[in-house]
Write a protein that holds these residues in place. Structure first.
Motif, PDB file in Angstrom:
ATOM      1  N   SER A   1     -53.755 -46.574  16.669  1.00 55.14           N
ATOM      2  CA  SER A   1     -53.965 -45.123  16.734  1.00 55.14           C
ATOM      3  C   SER A   1     -53.710 -44.511  15.361  1.00 55.14           C
ATOM      4  O   SER A   1     -52.784 -44.919  14.657  1.00 55.14           O
ATOM      5  CB  SER A   1     -53.012 -44.497  17.759  1.00 55.14           C
ATOM      6  N   ILE A   2     -54.527 -43.523  15.004  1.00 48.85           N
ATOM      7  CA  ILE A   2     -54.389 -42.893  13.684  1.00 48.85           C
ATOM      8  C   ILE A   2     -55.135 -41.561  13.706  1.00 48.85           C
ATOM      9  O   ILE A   2     -55.950 -41.307  14.597  1.00 48.85           O
ATOM     10  CB  ILE A   2     -54.944 -43.825  12.562  1.00 48.85           C
ATOM     11  N   ASP A   3     -54.872 -40.706  12.707  1.00 46.57           N
ATOM     12  CA  ASP A   3     -55.667 -39.492  12.551  1.00 46.57           C
ATOM     13  C   ASP A   3     -56.293 -39.480  11.153  1.00 46.57           C
ATOM     14  O   ASP A   3     -56.276 -40.494  10.444  1.00 46.57           O
ATOM     15  CB  ASP A   3     -54.838 -38.237  12.837  1.00 46.57           C
ATOM     16  N   GLU A   4     -56.824 -38.317  10.752  1.00 47.32           N
ATOM     17  CA  GLU A   4     -57.559 -38.267   9.485  1.00 47.32           C
ATOM     18  C   GLU A   4     -56.708 -38.584   8.263  1.00 47.32           C
ATOM     19  O   GLU A   4     -57.238 -39.012   7.229  1.00 47.32           O
ATOM     20  CB  GLU A   4     -58.181 -36.875   9.287  1.00 47.32           C
ATOM     21  N   SER A   5     -55.397 -38.389   8.351  1.00 43.56           N
ATOM     22  CA  SER A   5     -54.539 -38.538   7.180  1.00 43.56           C
ATOM     23  C   SER A   5     -54.692 -39.905   6.522  1.00 43.56           C
ATOM     24  O   SER A   5     -54.717 -40.011   5.299  1.00 43.56           O
ATOM     25  CB  SER A   5     -53.073 -38.310   7.568  1.00 43.56           C
ATOM     26  N   GLU A   6     -54.781 -40.959   7.337  1.00 46.19           N
ATOM     27  CA  GLU A   6     -54.872 -42.315   6.782  1.00 46.19           C
ATOM     28  C   GLU A   6     -55.971 -43.156   7.421  1.00 46.19           C
ATOM     29  O   GLU A   6     -56.043 -44.355   7.176  1.00 46.19           O
ATOM     30  CB  GLU A   6     -53.533 -43.045   6.942  1.00 46.19           C
ATOM     31  N   LYS A   7     -56.838 -42.548   8.203  1.00 47.38           N
ATOM     32  CA  LYS A   7     -57.851 -43.328   8.923  1.00 47.38           C
ATOM     33  C   LYS A   7     -58.742 -44.130   7.986  1.00 47.38           C
ATOM     34  O   LYS A   7     -59.001 -45.315   8.202  1.00 47.38           O
ATOM     35  CB  LYS A   7     -58.692 -42.388   9.794  1.00 47.38           C
ATOM     36  N   ASN A   8     -59.237 -43.481   6.918  1.00 47.75           N
ATOM     37  CA  ASN A   8     -60.137 -44.187   5.998  1.00 47.75           C
ATOM     38  C   ASN A   8     -59.434 -45.339   5.295  1.00 47.75           C
ATOM     39  O   ASN A   8     -59.981 -46.441   5.174  1.00 47.75           O
ATOM     40  CB  ASN A   8     -60.698 -43.203   4.970  1.00 47.75           C
ATOM     41  N   ASN A   9     -58.214 -45.100   4.828  1.00 47.84           N
ATOM     42  CA  ASN A   9     -57.453 -46.162   4.173  1.00 47.84           C
ATOM     43  C   ASN A   9     -57.138 -47.286   5.147  1.00 47.84           C
ATOM     44  O   ASN A   9     -57.220 -48.472   4.810  1.00 47.84           O
ATOM     45  CB  ASN A   9     -56.148 -45.601   3.595  1.00 47.84           C
ATOM     46  N   LEU A  10     -56.752 -46.917   6.358  1.00 48.24           N
ATOM     47  CA  LEU A  10     -56.400 -47.923   7.363  1.00 48.24           C
ATOM     48  C   LEU A  10     -57.581 -48.837   7.666  1.00 48.24           C
ATOM     49  O   LEU A  10     -57.423 -50.062   7.770  1.00 48.24           O
ATOM     50  CB  LEU A  10     -55.928 -47.235   8.649  1.00 48.24           C
ATOM     51  N   GLN A  11     -58.770 -48.265   7.785  1.00 49.58           N
ATOM     52  CA  GLN A  11     -59.935 -49.094   8.109  1.00 49.58           C
ATOM     53  C   GLN A  11     -60.248 -50.068   6.977  1.00 49.58           C
ATOM     54  O   GLN A  11     -60.616 -51.226   7.228  1.00 49.58           O
ATOM     55  CB  GLN A  11     -61.143 -48.210   8.415  1.00 49.58           C
ATOM     56  N   LEU A  12     -60.077 -49.641   5.739  1.00 49.29           N
ATOM     57  CA  LEU A  12     -60.304 -50.541   4.613  1.00 49.29           C
ATOM     58  C   LEU A  12     -59.276 -51.669   4.600  1.00 49.29           C
ATOM     59  O   LEU A  12     -59.618 -52.836   4.331  1.00 49.29           O
ATOM     60  CB  LEU A  12     -60.242 -49.762   3.299  1.00 49.29           C
ATOM     61  N   ILE A  13     -58.022 -51.349   4.906  1.00 53.66           N
ATOM     62  CA  ILE A  13     -56.994 -52.393   4.948  1.00 53.66           C
ATOM     63  C   ILE A  13     -57.271 -53.362   6.089  1.00 53.66           C
ATOM     64  O   ILE A  13     -57.129 -54.585   5.928  1.00 53.66           O
ATOM     65  CB  ILE A  13     -55.588 -51.767   5.112  1.00 53.66           C
ATOM     66  N   CYS A  14     -57.653 -52.842   7.247  1.00 52.34           N
ATOM     67  CA  CYS A  14     -57.967 -53.714   8.383  1.00 52.34           C
ATOM     68  C   CYS A  14     -59.145 -54.627   8.073  1.00 52.34           C
ATOM     69  O   CYS A  14     -59.170 -55.793   8.477  1.00 52.34           O
ATOM     70  CB  CYS A  14     -58.251 -52.877   9.627  1.00 52.34           C
ATOM     71  N   ASN A  15     -60.139 -54.097   7.354  1.00 50.26           N
ATOM     72  CA  ASN A  15     -61.261 -54.942   6.939  1.00 50.26           C
ATOM     73  C   ASN A  15     -60.772 -56.095   6.073  1.00 50.26           C
ATOM     74  O   ASN A  15     -61.274 -57.222   6.149  1.00 50.26           O
ATOM     75  CB  ASN A  15     -62.283 -54.122   6.157  1.00 50.26           C
ATOM     76  N   GLU A  16     -59.790 -55.809   5.235  1.00 41.64           N
ATOM     77  CA  GLU A  16     -59.240 -56.825   4.337  1.00 41.64           C
ATOM     78  C   GLU A  16     -58.413 -57.854   5.106  1.00 41.64           C
ATOM     79  O   GLU A  16     -58.498 -59.055   4.846  1.00 41.64           O
ATOM     80  CB  GLU A  16     -58.378 -56.142   3.276  1.00 41.64           C
ATOM     81  N   VAL A  17     -57.609 -57.389   6.054  1.00 40.51           N
ATOM     82  CA  VAL A  17     -56.691 -58.277   6.774  1.00 40.51           C
ATOM     83  C   VAL A  17     -57.404 -59.067   7.873  1.00 40.51           C
ATOM     84  O   VAL A  17     -57.278 -60.295   7.960  1.00 40.51           O
ATOM     85  CB  VAL A  17     -55.520 -57.469   7.387  1.00 40.51           C
ATOM     86  N   TYR A  18     -58.161 -58.358   8.714  1.00 46.15           N
ATOM     87  CA  TYR A  18     -58.786 -59.007   9.875  1.00 46.15           C
ATOM     88  C   TYR A  18     -60.231 -59.426   9.618  1.00 46.15           C
ATOM     89  O   TYR A  18     -60.777 -60.244  10.362  1.00 46.15           O
ATOM     90  CB  TYR A  18     -58.751 -58.077  11.095  1.00 46.15           C
ATOM     91  N   GLY A  19     -60.819 -58.861   8.573  1.00 48.30           N
ATOM     92  CA  GLY A  19     -62.221 -59.156   8.275  1.00 48.30           C
ATOM     93  C   GLY A  19     -63.118 -58.063   8.822  1.00 48.30           C
ATOM     94  O   GLY A  19     -63.031 -57.710  10.001  1.00 48.30           O
ATOM     95  N   GLU A  20     -63.968 -57.512   7.962  1.00 48.64           N
ATOM     96  CA  GLU A  20     -64.878 -56.451   8.406  1.00 48.64           C
ATOM     97  C   GLU A  20     -65.780 -56.935   9.532  1.00 48.64           C
ATOM     98  O   GLU A  20     -66.179 -56.161  10.402  1.00 48.64           O
ATOM     99  CB  GLU A  20     -65.716 -55.967   7.219  1.00 48.64           C
ATOM    100  N   GLU A  21     -66.063 -58.218   9.542  1.00 49.87           N
ATOM    101  CA  GLU A  21     -66.921 -58.782  10.589  1.00 49.87           C
ATOM    102  C   GLU A  21     -66.242 -58.785  11.946  1.00 49.87           C
ATOM    103  O   GLU A  21     -66.905 -58.975  12.977  1.00 49.87           O
ATOM    104  CB  GLU A  21     -67.345 -60.208  10.220  1.00 49.87           C
TER     105      GLU A  21
END
Length: 481
Positions: free
Chosen positions: A193-213
């Motif tokens: 769960s997240i809001d606008e404050s860190e949503k964009n950053n969080l998605q980029l980190i998740c792409n890095e950790v879990y894989g964008e795929e």
């Protein structure tokens, strides 16, 4: 010859590194060249980084290192805070969730089906817990001095100002995400769960950790009604819920039940329940505009202008014989095309990306039911929201891990699911010993920390259930001296 050449090359590299260290010892960490220190020494303008696309920030390496650092500690059972410990496999862990995740690897590596994360949103506000990860401007500039940034142009100024807001939060969340990956089953998922404050950053980190795929979904949760007193005439009424899989090919939502109330079988059709179906389609070609003759009245039917039959000419005879296509006995009436329930590809419908009907206030009302005298915790997640997510992504025997437990809404949701579904899900909730402000409602009710509220809620919620696994083992992290 190849081995000799390789050995010579390695020797030359080591010699050159020793010579470099003799000249610039400050860019080495022991015997190893530190790329970050080299970058700081030469300056950004003199360094070309060919790394893959990723989110970068100052001191990211320290965040990565903190995920790898050893944790010299162990879990210790606190019997007087546990509830039916011998009968329960549920865990409540009081302590730093970074260390707790490291310790959980011993018994839970690749065993947890679903991880729910409800981190501080970094809004700059303070609720019952700290939600402010902003650095003071002077502190951040002091911190940046070690990197020898040099000239501050407009772009660098923007990066510095953004870094004041995001750096600490990013350093907090990254190592925790890395560790969650070690605990997930190969068909597991993480929900954040997240809001606008860190949503964009969080998605980029998740792409890095879990894989964008392995990105599965981004739900928009409509959690409040429109405010009538917004200063800029814009009212944010939603939050986001990101879903990532350990392996996307092994994860699938269960979907929602379709409404079959319109299906019936008034003519006792051997094929079962049906509803009238539209025989025409909006696209096709002239081959799809053939006449259909009523075998009883010889009346001809054509699709309306701009429409086409949704089936081939060969189907008419087949469906007339089977009873799927029924012709009237009188002229002037249209034929009936049946859509059988057993023809549906699935009895479930896809999930909408927008979650409605579960306002955030519902979580507060749930706490009010447990604590009629006063609510000890602000803004708890509604259990209905968590049940919706948990039901889609976990099975009846699975483990759900919550690393920012707060008031233990996850534990409450698991209890309710086990009761209503006759399931045996287990929960692991982690909450650090975060003291309450003396003017907070929880403190005035006799609680000293958020973890005190959480374990009390677990006890109260458990008493409302008749299922066996409604207890919990209370663990604390004990560090070696």
């Amino acid at each position: 010859m190849t081995n000799n050449s390789s050995l010579l090359s390695s020797y030359k590299k080591q010699k050159q590194l020793r010579e470099l260290k003799a000249i610039l010892p400050e860019i080495f960490e022991g015997e190893v060249l530190d790329i970050q220190k080299l970058k700081a020494f030469v300056g950004e303008d003199a360094f070309v980084d060919h790394a893959n696309y990723e989110l970068s920030w100052y001191d990211k390496k320290l965040a990565l290192d903190s995920a790898k650092a050893n944790c010299d500690a162990e879990f210790v059972l606190v019997k007087d805070k546990s509830i039916l410990p011998k009968k329960s496999k549920n865990l409540f862990i009081e302590g730093d969730n970074l260390d707790a995740l490291k310790l959980l690897r011993k018994d839970y590596q690749e065993k947890i089906k679903l991880i729910y994360i409800d981190p501080p949103y970094n809004t700059g506000k303070n609720f019952a817990f700290s939600d402010n990860y902003h650095l003071a401007a002077d502190d951040y500039l002091e911190y940046l001095n070690q990197f020898n940034i040099g000239r501050v142009d407009e772009l660098t100024q923007h990066r510095i100002e953004s870094g004041e807001i995001h750096t600490q939060w990013l350093n907090m969340i990254l190592p925790r995400l890395i560790l969650t990956k070690e605990l997930l089953t190969d068909d597991g998922a993480v929900v954040i769960s997240i809001d606008e404050s860190e949503k964009n950053n969080l998605q980029l980190i998740c792409n890095e950790v879990y894989g964008e795929e392995n990105f599965i979904a981004c739900f928009i949760w409509e959690n409040r009604s429109i405010s009538n007193d917004s200063t800029n005439l814009f009212s944010t009424i939603h939050e986001y819920i990101l879903v990532y899989a350990m392996d996307k090919s092994k994860l699938k939502f269960k979907g929602e039940e379709k409404d079959f109330s319109n299906y019936s079988n008034p003519d006792c059709d051997v094929n079962g329940e049906w509803i009238p179906d539209n025989p025409t389609a909006s696209s096709g070609n002239e081959n799809s505009r053939f006449p259909i003759v009523n075998p009883i009245t010889n009346e001809e039917y054509l699709p309306p202008n701009g429409r086409y039959w949704a089936f081939s000419k060969a189907r008419v005879k087949e469906w007339t014989k089977s009873g799927k296509m029924v012709f009237p006995k009188e002229k002037g009436k249209r034929f009936l095309l049946k859509k059988y329930r057993n023809e549906l590809r699935s009895e479930k419908k896809p999930l909408s990306s927008i979650i409605t009907g579960i306002p955030g206030l519902k979580g507060t009302k749930e706490l009010k039911e447990l604590y009629p005298e006063e609510i000890p915790f602000k803004h708890p997640k509604p259990t209905d929201l968590l049940i919706f997510l948990f039901d889609q992504l976990s099975g009846k025997e699975d483990i759900v891990l919550d690393i920012f437990a707060g008031s233990a809404s996850t534990a409450h949701a698991v209890y309710k699911m086990n009761q209503s579904q006759d399931s045996n899900r287990k929960f692991i909730c982690i909450q650090k010993h975060e003291k309450l402000a003396v003017n907070s409602a929880g403190y005035k009710m006799g609680f000293s920390s958020i973890s005190d509220i959480a374990i009390d809620r677990i006890g109260r919620a458990g008493k409302l259930q008749s299922v066996n696994n409604s207890g919990v083992n209370y663990l604390k992290i004990e560090y070696s001296k």
